[in-house]
Scaffold this motif. Sequence first.
Motif, PDB file in Angstrom:
ATOM      1  N   ASP A   1      72.933  41.792  42.432  1.00 10.66           N
ATOM      2  CA  ASP A   1      72.111  41.359  41.306  1.00 10.66           C
ATOM      3  C   ASP A   1      72.698  41.799  39.968  1.00 10.66           C
ATOM      4  O   ASP A   1      71.995  41.860  38.967  1.00 10.66           O
ATOM      5  CB  ASP A   1      70.660  41.835  41.454  1.00 10.66           C
ATOM      6  N   HIS A   2      73.977  42.066  39.953  1.00  3.85           N
ATOM      7  CA  HIS A   2      74.723  42.231  38.697  1.00  3.85           C
ATOM      8  C   HIS A   2      76.213  42.290  38.956  1.00  3.85           C
ATOM      9  O   HIS A   2      76.954  41.393  38.616  1.00  3.85           O
ATOM     10  CB  HIS A   2      74.286  43.469  37.904  1.00  3.85           C
TER      11      HIS A   2
ATOM     12  N   ALA B   1      71.938  45.831  43.613  1.00  7.19           N
ATOM     13  CA  ALA B   1      73.189  46.587  43.505  1.00  7.19           C
ATOM     14  C   ALA B   1      72.992  48.086  43.705  1.00  7.19           C
ATOM     15  O   ALA B   1      73.934  48.793  44.072  1.00  7.19           O
ATOM     16  CB  ALA B   1      73.831  46.327  42.139  1.00  7.19           C
ATOM     17  N   VAL B   2      71.791  48.582  43.471  1.00 13.13           N
ATOM     18  CA  VAL B   2      71.508  50.006  43.647  1.00 13.13           C
ATOM     19  C   VAL B   2      71.709  50.445  45.093  1.00 13.13           C
ATOM     20  O   VAL B   2      72.016  51.602  45.373  1.00 13.13           O
ATOM     21  CB  VAL B   2      70.068  50.314  43.167  1.00 13.13           C
ATOM     22  N   LEU B   3      71.576  49.509  46.024  1.00 14.24           N
ATOM     23  CA  LEU B   3      71.621  49.844  47.459  1.00 14.24           C
ATOM     24  C   LEU B   3      73.012  49.737  48.059  1.00 14.24           C
ATOM     25  O   LEU B   3      73.194  50.130  49.226  1.00 14.24           O
ATOM     26  CB  LEU B   3      70.675  48.915  48.230  1.00 14.24           C
ATOM     27  N   TRP B   4      73.991  49.230  47.332  1.00  9.16           N
ATOM     28  CA  TRP B   4      75.261  48.876  47.965  1.00  9.16           C
ATOM     29  C   TRP B   4      76.071  50.075  48.462  1.00  9.16           C
ATOM     30  O   TRP B   4      76.953  49.916  49.297  1.00  9.16           O
ATOM     31  CB  TRP B   4      76.110  48.025  47.011  1.00  9.16           C
TER      32      TRP B   4
ATOM     33  N   SER C   1      80.814  53.050  43.238  1.00  4.29           N
ATOM     34  CA  SER C   1      80.233  53.882  44.300  1.00  4.29           C
ATOM     35  C   SER C   1      80.301  53.191  45.660  1.00  4.29           C
ATOM     36  O   SER C   1      79.988  53.795  46.688  1.00  4.29           O
ATOM     37  CB  SER C   1      78.770  54.214  43.968  1.00  4.29           C
ATOM     38  N   VAL C   2      80.728  51.910  45.671  1.00  3.98           N
ATOM     39  CA  VAL C   2      80.773  51.128  46.907  1.00  3.98           C
ATOM     40  C   VAL C   2      82.158  51.254  47.533  1.00  3.98           C
ATOM     41  O   VAL C   2      83.165  50.845  46.952  1.00  3.98           O
ATOM     42  CB  VAL C   2      80.451  49.651  46.629  1.00  3.98           C
ATOM     43  N   SER C   3      82.214  51.799  48.736  1.00  9.57           N
ATOM     44  CA  SER C   3      83.497  52.014  49.405  1.00  9.57           C
ATOM     45  C   SER C   3      84.063  50.711  49.953  1.00  9.57           C
ATOM     46  O   SER C   3      83.353  49.715  50.117  1.00  9.57           O
ATOM     47  CB  SER C   3      83.329  53.018  50.547  1.00  9.57           C
TER      48      SER C   3
ATOM     49  N   ILE D   1      71.603  48.618  52.467  1.00  7.57           N
ATOM     50  CA  ILE D   1      72.057  47.310  51.974  1.00  7.57           C
ATOM     51  C   ILE D   1      72.127  46.293  53.113  1.00  7.57           C
ATOM     52  O   ILE D   1      71.794  45.112  52.920  1.00  7.57           O
ATOM     53  CB  ILE D   1      73.413  47.419  51.237  1.00  7.57           C
ATOM     54  N   LEU D   2      72.520  46.712  54.297  1.00  8.72           N
ATOM     55  CA  LEU D   2      72.540  45.771  55.418  1.00  8.72           C
ATOM     56  C   LEU D   2      71.127  45.324  55.774  1.00  8.72           C
ATOM     57  O   LEU D   2      70.896  44.150  56.102  1.00  8.72           O
ATOM     58  CB  LEU D   2      73.233  46.396  56.628  1.00  8.72           C
TER      59      LEU D   2
END
Length: 355
Positions: A330-331, A299-302, A336-338, A308-309
Amino acid sequence: MYKMTTRERFDRMFQHKEADRIPILDSPWNGTITRWHREGLPDGIHYTDYFELDKVADIAVDNSPQYETRTIEETDDYIIYTTKWGATQKSFKHEDSTPEFIDFTTTDAKKWLDAKKRMTPDSSRIPWDYIKANYETWVGEGHWITGHMWFGFDVAHSWAVGTEALLIALVEEPEWCYDMFNHYLDINIALLDQIWDAGYRFDSIKWPDDMGFKNSQFFSVKKYREILKPIHKRAIDWAHNKGIKAHLHSCGDINPFIPELVEIGLDAINPLEVKAGMNPVEIKKKYGDKLVLHGGINAVLWDDLDAILTEIRANVPILKESGGYIFASDHSIPNSVSFENFRQIITLVKELGRY
């Protein structure tokens, strides 16, 4: 290929067989949904409908002690209140965050006896109107229907007793913990049995029992075997006796517990928290023929689209092999995810997740 319903898709995953595509089931924060509406998600349309994601219906019952709920203090920024589990919490109004736990009621074995007396399988604890109003739609549209449980370590340490008090009790008063964990499950089972006996069916049970944090666990495998494992097994056996599946959500690094969970017949595990030390690809290699894996995408990368891709391209083709995988972070999906990032994530997952 024929476009499957969610129920058909999930059923294939639990058989460890290929479907039309992998299921997609995640949990955006409320603030994330609000942001997406600002950025293009039409009002009045659920994000699962807009993106044609999988639909899971949850039937939850109230197995709490039903302590009085009241507001203690409220400002423009936060609210302090008591819960039906006997906790005093502080929640912020303008931020997505875990509540701050200020105090607890069930702080020792004696006080547990009062809570236990309050926890009875009265049918008023079942949302009958909600079930009756929606059940035919769930079945007709092919939703996967889940009977939600809450028992074990997580509910006690997070919502009822407090982490420090419970960890001490696991060592010094294990009989109290064993009784408490079992009683939570007893009430869950009794209430879900009433729903089942009324003719309503669900496809699986699911319960949260966070047993780990970053790179470690709250207790040892020895302690798990002594106290919690028999109770987990009882829930899994109850589900299997009804011909349905058992799905555990357990955050943190729970690597040492996975072989224990496989041994007692767990069917699915979530969220496979990468940032805490879980490696979903390695777990797939070891247990992919026994466990359905749900999650495992950091989830840190989203909020970093390229990152994330890349993560999805590296993991999804492996995780989807021979079925047995449900896509998710993973949670959960933070605010922060557009909307555009999520659109591109889902487009790629549907492409890579086809069989």
